[in-house]
Design a protein around this motif. Structure first.
Motif, PDB file in Angstrom:
ATOM      1  N   ARG A  27       8.673   7.409   4.497  1.00  0.00           N
ATOM      2  CA  ARG A  27       9.548   7.877   3.459  1.00  0.00           C
ATOM      3  C   ARG A  27       9.389   9.242   2.800  1.00  0.00           C
ATOM      4  O   ARG A  27       7.964   9.448   2.672  1.00  0.00           O
ATOM      5  CB  ARG A  27       9.778   6.818   2.712  1.00  0.00           C
ATOM      6  CG  ARG A  27       8.651   6.417   2.044  1.00  0.00           C
ATOM      7  CD  ARG A  27       8.964   4.872   1.459  1.00  0.00           C
ATOM      8  NE  ARG A  27      10.140   4.879   0.315  1.00  0.00           N
ATOM      9  CZ  ARG A  27      10.181   3.818  -0.305  1.00  0.00           C
ATOM     10  NH1 ARG A  27       9.852   2.687  -0.369  1.00  0.00           N
ATOM     11  NH2 ARG A  27      11.391   4.181  -1.474  1.00  0.00           N
ATOM     12  N   SER A  28      10.389   9.714   2.163  1.00  0.00           N
ATOM     13  CA  SER A  28      10.095  10.923   1.407  1.00  0.00           C
ATOM     14  C   SER A  28       9.478  10.616  -0.211  1.00  0.00           C
ATOM     15  O   SER A  28      10.074   9.894  -0.805  1.00  0.00           O
ATOM     16  CB  SER A  28      11.306  11.813   1.279  1.00  0.00           C
ATOM     17  OG  SER A  28      11.059  12.778   0.474  1.00  0.00           O
ATOM     18  N   THR A  29       8.566  11.631  -0.656  1.00  0.00           N
ATOM     19  CA  THR A  29       8.109  11.692  -1.884  1.00  0.00           C
ATOM     20  C   THR A  29       9.360  12.177  -2.841  1.00  0.00           C
ATOM     21  O   THR A  29       9.314  11.818  -4.016  1.00  0.00           O
ATOM     22  CB  THR A  29       6.837  12.334  -2.058  1.00  0.00           C
ATOM     23  OG1 THR A  29       5.767  11.864  -1.073  1.00  0.00           O
ATOM     24  CG2 THR A  29       6.252  12.219  -3.362  1.00  0.00           C
ATOM     25  N   PHE A  30       9.848  13.180  -2.149  1.00  0.00           N
ATOM     26  CA  PHE A  30      10.871  13.838  -2.899  1.00  0.00           C
ATOM     27  C   PHE A  30      12.303  13.369  -2.859  1.00  0.00           C
ATOM     28  O   PHE A  30      13.079  13.842  -3.720  1.00  0.00           O
ATOM     29  CB  PHE A  30      10.714  15.518  -2.221  1.00  0.00           C
ATOM     30  CG  PHE A  30       9.162  16.044  -2.412  1.00  0.00           C
ATOM     31  CD1 PHE A  30       8.818  16.112  -3.629  1.00  0.00           C
ATOM     32  CD2 PHE A  30       8.582  16.074  -1.202  1.00  0.00           C
ATOM     33  CE1 PHE A  30       7.189  16.359  -3.543  1.00  0.00           C
ATOM     34  CE2 PHE A  30       7.365  16.328  -1.105  1.00  0.00           C
ATOM     35  CZ  PHE A  30       6.490  16.879  -2.425  1.00  0.00           C
ATOM     36  N   VAL A  33       0.808  -1.190  -0.032  1.00  0.00           N
ATOM     37  CA  VAL A  33       0.129  -0.052  -0.085  1.00  0.00           C
ATOM     38  C   VAL A  33       1.067   1.212  -0.080  1.00  0.00           C
ATOM     39  O   VAL A  33       1.854   1.255   0.600  1.00  0.00           O
ATOM     40  CB  VAL A  33      -0.805  -0.065   1.193  1.00  0.00           C
ATOM     41  CG1 VAL A  33      -1.642   1.461   1.357  1.00  0.00           C
ATOM     42  CG2 VAL A  33      -1.980  -1.013   1.024  1.00  0.00           C
ATOM     43  N   MET A  34       0.796   2.232  -1.061  1.00  0.00           N
ATOM     44  CA  MET A  34       1.613   3.320  -0.984  1.00  0.00           C
ATOM     45  C   MET A  34       0.583   4.714  -0.751  1.00  0.00           C
ATOM     46  O   MET A  34      -0.538   4.552  -1.398  1.00  0.00           O
ATOM     47  CB  MET A  34       2.027   3.536  -2.515  1.00  0.00           C
ATOM     48  CG  MET A  34       3.039   2.581  -3.037  1.00  0.00           C
ATOM     49  SD  MET A  34       3.434   2.744  -4.711  1.00  0.00           S
ATOM     50  CE  MET A  34       4.810   3.882  -4.664  1.00  0.00           C
ATOM     51  N   ALA A  85       2.678   9.628  -9.865  1.00  0.00           N
ATOM     52  CA  ALA A  85       2.110   8.453 -10.610  1.00  0.00           C
ATOM     53  C   ALA A  85       3.586   7.513 -11.147  1.00  0.00           C
ATOM     54  O   ALA A  85       3.528   6.399 -11.361  1.00  0.00           O
ATOM     55  CB  ALA A  85       1.489   9.149 -12.037  1.00  0.00           C
ATOM     56  N   GLN A  86       4.564   8.393 -11.345  1.00  0.00           N
ATOM     57  CA  GLN A  86       5.894   7.655 -11.708  1.00  0.00           C
ATOM     58  C   GLN A  86       6.258   6.749 -10.539  1.00  0.00           C
ATOM     59  O   GLN A  86       6.785   5.589 -10.956  1.00  0.00           O
ATOM     60  CB  GLN A  86       6.963   8.724 -11.985  1.00  0.00           C
ATOM     61  CG  GLN A  86       6.485   9.726 -13.148  1.00  0.00           C
ATOM     62  CD  GLN A  86       6.987   8.999 -14.375  1.00  0.00           C
ATOM     63  OE1 GLN A  86       7.374   7.756 -14.463  1.00  0.00           O
ATOM     64  NE2 GLN A  86       6.566   9.673 -15.511  1.00  0.00           N
ATOM     65  N   LEU A  87       6.284   7.255  -9.405  1.00  0.00           N
ATOM     66  CA  LEU A  87       6.749   6.474  -8.175  1.00  0.00           C
ATOM     67  C   LEU A  87       5.723   5.239  -8.300  1.00  0.00           C
ATOM     68  O   LEU A  87       6.127   4.052  -7.986  1.00  0.00           O
ATOM     69  CB  LEU A  87       6.530   6.968  -6.951  1.00  0.00           C
ATOM     70  CG  LEU A  87       7.248   8.247  -6.670  1.00  0.00           C
ATOM     71  CD1 LEU A  87       7.186   8.918  -5.501  1.00  0.00           C
ATOM     72  CD2 LEU A  87       8.799   8.020  -6.992  1.00  0.00           C
ATOM     73  N   GLU A 129       6.760   0.703  -8.936  1.00  0.00           N
ATOM     74  CA  GLU A 129       6.583  -0.376  -7.989  1.00  0.00           C
ATOM     75  C   GLU A 129       5.586  -1.380  -8.854  1.00  0.00           C
ATOM     76  O   GLU A 129       5.889  -2.343  -8.794  1.00  0.00           O
ATOM     77  CB  GLU A 129       5.737  -0.037  -6.869  1.00  0.00           C
ATOM     78  CG  GLU A 129       6.478   0.725  -5.807  1.00  0.00           C
ATOM     79  CD  GLU A 129       7.482   0.118  -5.041  1.00  0.00           C
ATOM     80  OE1 GLU A 129       7.893  -1.138  -5.497  1.00  0.00           O
ATOM     81  OE2 GLU A 129       7.897   0.733  -3.987  1.00  0.00           O
ATOM     82  N   VAL A 130       4.849  -0.783 -10.024  1.00  0.00           N
ATOM     83  CA  VAL A 130       4.070  -1.843 -10.590  1.00  0.00           C
ATOM     84  C   VAL A 130       4.962  -2.537 -11.510  1.00  0.00           C
ATOM     85  O   VAL A 130       5.022  -3.866 -11.768  1.00  0.00           O
ATOM     86  CB  VAL A 130       3.103  -1.058 -11.502  1.00  0.00           C
ATOM     87  CG1 VAL A 130       2.288  -1.969 -12.166  1.00  0.00           C
ATOM     88  CG2 VAL A 130       2.049  -0.566 -10.523  1.00  0.00           C
TER      89      VAL A 130
END
Ligand code: ASP
Ligand code: MG
Length: 407
Positions: free
Chosen positions: A229-232, A5-6, A23-25, A29-30
């Motif tokens: 964790r950081s998105t950036f 789960v993100m 969306a890229q992140l 994972e996908v």
């Protein structure tokens, strides 16, 4: 392959570019072969705006309509993120709370999740679809939209992770993890690789605003492994909130938290007889005022004693009024109130099995000539109340005293 789960907070989805970045992140994972479910907050500032709209129309608003309004922020972001994922060729669809459904009780504005039916979602996930789920919202017993309290999308994410039996719940936010203390005050603060549920719960309830307290409670109850964790800086490892067994090198003290949201009340010369504490705290409880630390002195004459306790700063005026109004019946001589205080707490599961943790604290504060006004302890925490002016000095001294300073 793992099921993940993100969860992305408000700043992570704060504008269109950031939604595309999220969306890229997710796609990454996908592409790595993981089964992914996404939970999002509203764009930063949106929920505040919606809350304010309600206040402008009706200060004492109907909580059910309030929920109908404030839940909409998340509906926008799930749709936008699903679109951004589709643009990248990822099969994605949005889910509002009621569509899943996430069933809650009817405590509008602070509802609790009761049950999540994941049947349909799991079917879709098995076909390779990525669900993008609105955080913060659910549906009540009478089919009305509910919200889970501010910051509630953390709880949505953990609840989804538990219901989907996910291997990991990644909480992407604007900080890159959980630190030993506030890095803005103590530059030598270190990021923790791991922290136990219990410790995280203590620091969350003491005001370290990384995770909603309820989300940590739920993670602990269902043993959901949580990673902050950081998105950036997505390649930087975050902090894992996990079971004690997963932590090999346990620190005696893992963190030092502080809360400026404290105020101190001292009742001078309270009668020293059975029932007095009950009669003092009764009216406060009835007035919905939470009392935190309490000390009562021993009386030297066996007749009267001083009683000191703390309440939230925002409750101070009300508490003082309630007590003064009942001065006759409560039978105290005078009342002293002080809002220039801060509560500092050292937290660590290691102190269950080690003596001397409190003494290290007292000595470090003494060395800086900082006076301790009130002390309270629990199994994994020692808290002291000191003058607010010494917050920074105390945090730095304690951070060094417990050997937490970064090399
Ligand atoms: N959007 C909601 C809030 O701002 C829920 C959340 O972000 O966790 O409180
Ligand atoms: Mg949040």
């Amino acid at each position: 392959m793992a099921r993940i789960v993100m969860k992305f907070g408000g700043t992570s989805v704060g504008d269109i570019e950031r939604i595309k970045n999220v969306a890229q992140l997710v796609k990454k994972e996908v592409d790595a072969g993981n089964e992914v479910a996404v939970v999002v907050s509203a764009m930063s500032g949106e929920t505040n705006k919606l809350v304010d709209y309600c206040r402008q129309i009706a200060p004492m608003h109907d909580a059910r309509e309030y929920d109908a309004v404030v839940a909409t922020g998340e509906q926008v972001t799930i749709g936008l993120l699903a679109l951004a994922l589709q643009e990248l060729g990822v099969n994605a669809r949005s889910w509002c709370g009621w569509q899943i459904p996430i069933r809650t009780d009817d405590a509008h504005g602070k509802a609790r999740i009761l049950d999540i039916d994941t049947t349909l979602m799991l079917e879709r996930m098995a076909q390779g679809q990525v669900p993008v789920i609105a955080g913060f919202q659910g549906i009540g017993p009478d089919n009305r939209i509910t919200t889970l309290g501010r910051g509630g999308s953390d709880t949505s994410a953990v609840a989804m992770a538990a219901a989907l039996k996910a291997d990991l719940c990644d909480i992407y936010t604007d900080v890159d993890g959980v630190y030993t203390t506030d890095p803005r005050i103590v530059p030598k603060a270190r990021k923790l690789h791991k922290i136990t549920y219990e410790e995280m719960l203590e620091s969350a309830s003491l005001g370290a605003k990384v995770l909603q307290t309820r989300s940590v409670e739920m993670a602990m109850k269902h043993r959901v492994r949580l990673q902050v964790r950081s998105t950036f800086a997505p390649d930087t490892p975050g902090t894992l909130v996990c079971d004690e067994d997963e932590i090999v090198e346990k620190e005696l003290v893992s963190g030092i938290a502080y809360s400026r949201d404290e105020a101190k009340i001292t009742l001078v010369k309270v009668a020293d007889r059975p029932g007095v504490a009950a009669s003092i705290f009764g009216p406060l409880t009835a007035g919905n005022i939470n009392v935190d630390m309490i000390v009562q002195n021993v009386s030297d004459d066996g007749k009267a004693t001083d009683l000191t306790f703390t309440v939230a700063k925002g409750d101070l005026q009300r508490a003082v009024k309630l007590l003064e109004d009942n001065k006759e019946s409560l039978g105290f001589q005078s009342l002293m109130a002080d809002s220039n205080v801060v509560k500092i707490s050292v937290i660590g599961v290691g102190m269950r099995s080690h003596a001397g943790v409190a003494q290290t604290m007292f000595q470090a504060l003494a060395d800086k000539s900082i006076n301790i006004q009130v002390i309270s302890t629990s199994e994994i925490k020692v808290s002291v109340l000191i003058a607010e002016d010494y917050t920074e000095l105390a945090l730095r001294a304690l951070h060094t005293a417990y050997g937490l300073d970064a090399a």
